[in-house]
Design an enzyme around this catalytic site. Structure first.
Site, PDB file in Angstrom:
ATOM      1  N   ALA A 147     -68.285   0.356  11.873  1.00 16.52           N
ATOM      2  CA  ALA A 147     -67.628   0.217  10.580  1.00 16.52           C
ATOM      3  C   ALA A 147     -67.449  -1.272  10.294  1.00 16.52           C
ATOM      4  O   ALA A 147     -67.388  -2.101  11.218  1.00 16.52           O
ATOM      5  CB  ALA A 147     -66.281   0.927  10.610  1.00 16.52           C
ATOM      6  N   GLU A 174     -71.316   6.761  16.434  1.00 11.64           N
ATOM      7  CA  GLU A 174     -70.817   8.045  15.914  1.00 11.64           C
ATOM      8  C   GLU A 174     -71.767   8.619  14.868  1.00 11.64           C
ATOM      9  O   GLU A 174     -72.019   9.828  14.838  1.00 11.64           O
ATOM     10  CB  GLU A 174     -69.407   7.849  15.336  1.00 11.64           C
ATOM     11  CG  GLU A 174     -68.404   7.519  16.432  1.00 11.64           C
ATOM     12  CD  GLU A 174     -67.056   7.069  15.889  1.00 11.64           C
ATOM     13  OE1 GLU A 174     -67.016   6.116  15.104  1.00 11.64           O
ATOM     14  OE2 GLU A 174     -66.038   7.693  16.252  1.00 11.64           O
ATOM     15  N   GLY A 183     -68.736   3.130  14.842  1.00  9.09           N
ATOM     16  CA  GLY A 183     -69.189   4.084  13.836  1.00  9.09           C
ATOM     17  C   GLY A 183     -70.703   4.254  13.829  1.00  9.09           C
ATOM     18  O   GLY A 183     -71.206   5.306  13.422  1.00  9.09           O
TER      19      GLY A 183
HETATM   20  C1  HXC Z   1     -68.871  -6.445  10.020  1.00  3.57           C
HETATM   21  C2  HXC Z   1     -70.301  -7.312  11.582  1.00  3.57           C
HETATM   22  C3  HXC Z   1     -70.067  -6.227  12.444  1.00  3.57           C
HETATM   23  C4  HXC Z   1     -69.154  -5.222  11.999  1.00  3.57           C
HETATM   24  C5  HXC Z   1     -71.469  -7.561  13.390  1.00  3.57           C
HETATM   25  N1  HXC Z   1     -71.170  -8.122  12.210  1.00  3.57           N
HETATM   26  N2  HXC Z   1     -70.796  -6.417  13.565  1.00  3.57           N
HETATM   27  N3  HXC Z   1     -69.705  -7.429  10.379  1.00  3.57           N
HETATM   28  N4  HXC Z   1     -68.580  -5.384  10.790  1.00  3.57           N
HETATM   29  N5  HXC Z   1     -68.890  -4.144  12.721  1.00  3.57           N
HETATM   30  C6  HXC Z   1     -71.661  -9.379  11.665  1.00  3.57           C
HETATM   31  C7  HXC Z   1     -71.104 -10.555  12.417  1.00  3.57           C
HETATM   32  O1  HXC Z   1     -69.810 -10.870  11.927  1.00  3.57           O
HETATM   33  C8  HXC Z   1     -72.108 -11.633  12.072  1.00  3.57           C
HETATM   34  O2  HXC Z   1     -71.863 -12.113  10.778  1.00  3.57           O
HETATM   35  C9  HXC Z   1     -73.418 -10.860  12.025  1.00  3.57           C
HETATM   36  O3  HXC Z   1     -73.068  -9.490  11.853  1.00  3.57           O
HETATM   37  C10 HXC Z   1     -74.207 -10.993  13.328  1.00  3.57           C
HETATM   38  O4  HXC Z   1     -73.343 -10.646  14.405  1.00  3.57           O
HETATM   39  P1  HXC Z   1     -73.148 -11.585  15.694  1.00  3.57           P
HETATM   40  O5  HXC Z   1     -71.895 -11.191  16.342  1.00  3.57           O
HETATM   41  O6  HXC Z   1     -73.315 -13.019  15.330  1.00  3.57           O
HETATM   42  O7  HXC Z   1     -74.421 -11.127  16.544  1.00  3.57           O
HETATM   43  P2  HXC Z   1     -74.546 -11.040  18.127  1.00  3.57           P
HETATM   44  O8  HXC Z   1     -73.945 -12.232  18.780  1.00  3.57           O
HETATM   45  O9  HXC Z   1     -75.982 -10.723  18.386  1.00  3.57           O
HETATM   46  O10 HXC Z   1     -73.641  -9.781  18.553  1.00  3.57           O
HETATM   47  C11 HXC Z   1     -73.960  -8.498  18.108  1.00  3.57           C
HETATM   48  C12 HXC Z   1     -72.772  -7.528  18.401  1.00  3.57           C
HETATM   49  C13 HXC Z   1     -71.479  -8.087  17.782  1.00  3.57           C
HETATM   50  C14 HXC Z   1     -72.621  -7.325  19.895  1.00  3.57           C
HETATM   51  C15 HXC Z   1     -73.167  -6.172  17.761  1.00  3.57           C
HETATM   52  O11 HXC Z   1     -71.734  -8.443  16.424  1.00  3.57           O
HETATM   53  C16 HXC Z   1     -70.324  -7.140  17.821  1.00  3.57           C
HETATM   54  O12 HXC Z   1     -69.698  -6.953  18.845  1.00  3.57           O
HETATM   55  N6  HXC Z   1     -70.016  -6.551  16.667  1.00  3.57           N
HETATM   56  C17 HXC Z   1     -68.844  -5.680  16.499  1.00  3.57           C
HETATM   57  C18 HXC Z   1     -69.119  -4.319  17.089  1.00  3.57           C
HETATM   58  C19 HXC Z   1     -67.908  -3.413  16.974  1.00  3.57           C
HETATM   59  O13 HXC Z   1     -66.809  -3.757  17.416  1.00  3.57           O
HETATM   60  N7  HXC Z   1     -68.094  -2.259  16.356  1.00  3.57           N
HETATM   61  C20 HXC Z   1     -67.000  -1.283  16.154  1.00  3.57           C
HETATM   62  C21 HXC Z   1     -66.355  -1.490  14.804  1.00  3.57           C
HETATM   63  S1  HXC Z   1     -64.994  -0.396  14.585  1.00  3.57           S
HETATM   64  P3  HXC Z   1     -71.712 -13.703  10.500  1.00  3.57           P
HETATM   65  O14 HXC Z   1     -71.402 -13.769   9.030  1.00  3.57           O
HETATM   66  O15 HXC Z   1     -70.627 -14.195  11.390  1.00  3.57           O
HETATM   67  O16 HXC Z   1     -73.056 -14.254  10.850  1.00  3.57           O
HETATM   68  C22 HXC Z   1     -65.692   1.064  14.153  1.00  3.57           C
HETATM   69  C23 HXC Z   1     -64.714   2.191  13.874  1.00  3.57           C
HETATM   70  C24 HXC Z   1     -65.403   3.370  13.252  1.00  3.57           C
HETATM   71  O17 HXC Z   1     -66.859   1.206  14.077  1.00  3.57           O
HETATM   72  C25 HXC Z   1     -64.423   4.236  12.510  1.00  3.57           C
HETATM   73  C26 HXC Z   1     -65.094   5.261  11.612  1.00  3.57           C
HETATM   74  C27 HXC Z   1     -64.146   6.034  10.705  1.00  3.57           C
END
Ligand code: HXC
Length: 259
Positions: free
Chosen positions: A66, A113, A110
């Site tokens: 998400a 999921e 998400g």
């Molecule tokens: C918004 C995101 C994002 C996310 C990555 N980006 N994940 N933006 N929401 N979930 C963005 C980063 O901010 C960054 O933007 C760009 O994508 C590239 O990501 P990087 O981190 O620079 O890449 P990398 O170093 O290769 O790492 C990749 C990654 C990491 C391991 C996937 O991005 C990460 O850990 N992302 C978050 C994953 C996460 O926590 N997901 C769960 C979310 S909660 P910029 O502008 O800085 O370049 C969820 C709840 C669901 O999903 C509920 C459903 C109802």
């Protein structure tokens, strides 16, 4: 319909393909994307030409979860009322045609999921699955704590949900989270091949098979077996059953009419 956060195309007029397309955010699932994905899935489900749907992302990310900035300032009331957190996450479950997730790169939160809501997952060898919500001070919110243990068992599901670690494609296949792992450059070929094969079968029988397998996760064994038997019996009312069995007996390919 013109979409901004997904691409939509068909293959051989039989397979509907939805490609998530927010590359700068690694396909983070914001409200617009979830709305567009829901619309596209409903349109393919209603399209008589289509027998199977594929949901996929980019080489680097199926979806990184998400959209975190979009959620960051939510209050409880925003989260509870705000449709984005729930609306359309369940749309994929209402699709009656088969939906395959073709996953390369990150399928996190998400994104994992969403992949698990599909009927099965074909993974590229660079796929990485995870439920890292715990690192953000929350927990999975679109079925991760429910579908992951059903797929991989309690030990790995707890490990993933509590540590937030990622599972690579090989581990995901060993754990039965995914049905197949293929080289990255063969992912779409493999997924389209599976989708075309599914589309060549009787759509009525295919929908019944999907409904019946899904019932296994909602019922006890006796009820599930009875549900299956009733659907099995009902299929003898279809022209496709006559055609399928006659084709076998006469050693010719079946031509299903979906009737
Ligand atoms: C918004 C995101 C994002 C996310 C990555 N980006 N994940 N933006 N929401 N979930 C963005 C980063 O901010 C960054 O933007 C760009 O994508 C590239 O990501 P990087 O981190 O620079 O890449 P990398 O170093 O290769 O790492 C990749 C990654 C990491 C391991 C996937 O991005 C990460 O850990 N992302 C978050 C994953 C996460 O926590 N997901 C769960 C979310 S909660 P910029 O502008 O800085 O370049 C969820 C709840 C669901 O999903 C509920 C459903 C109802």
């Amino acid at each position: 319909m013109a979409y901004e956060t997904i691409d939509v195309r068909t293959e051989a007029d039989k397979v509907g393909i939805v490609t998530l397309n927010r590359p700068k955010q690694l396909n983070a699932l914001n409200e617009q994307l979830m709305n567009e994905l829901g619309e596209a899935l409903k349109a393919f489900d209603a399209d008589e030409r289509i027998g199977c749907i594929i949901v996929t992302g980019s080489e680097k990310a199926f979806a990184a979860g998400a959209d975190i900035p979009a959620m960051a300032k939510y209050s409880f009331v925003d989260a509870y009322k705000g449709d984005y957190i729930t609306r359309n996450w369940e749309t994929i479950r209402s699709v009656r045609k088969p939906v395959i997730a073709a996953v390369s790169g990150y399928a996190l939160g998400g994104g994992c999921e969403l992949a698990m809501m599909c009927d099965f997952i074909i993974a590229a060898d660079n796929a990485k699955f995870g439920q890292p919500e715990i690192k953000l001070g929350v927990i999975p919110g679109a079925g991760g704590t429910q579908r992951l243990p059903r797929a991989v068992g309690k030990a790995k599901a707890m490990d993933m949900a509590l540590t937030g670690r990622m599972m690579d494609a090989q581990e995901a296949e060993r754990a039965s989270l995914v049905s197949r792992v293929v080289p990255l450059d063969k992912l779409m070929e493999e997924a389209i091949g599976a989708a075309l094969l599914i589309s060549s079968h009787s759509l009525i029988a295919t929908m019944a098979a999907k409904e019946s397998v899904n019932r296994a996760f909602e019922s006890g064994l006796s009820d599930g077996v009875m549900f299956e038997r009733r659907l099995f019996h009902a299929l003898f009312a279809t022209q496709d059953q006559k055609e399928g069995m006659d084709a076998f007996i006469n050693k010719r390919p079946a031509a299903f009419a979906n009737r």
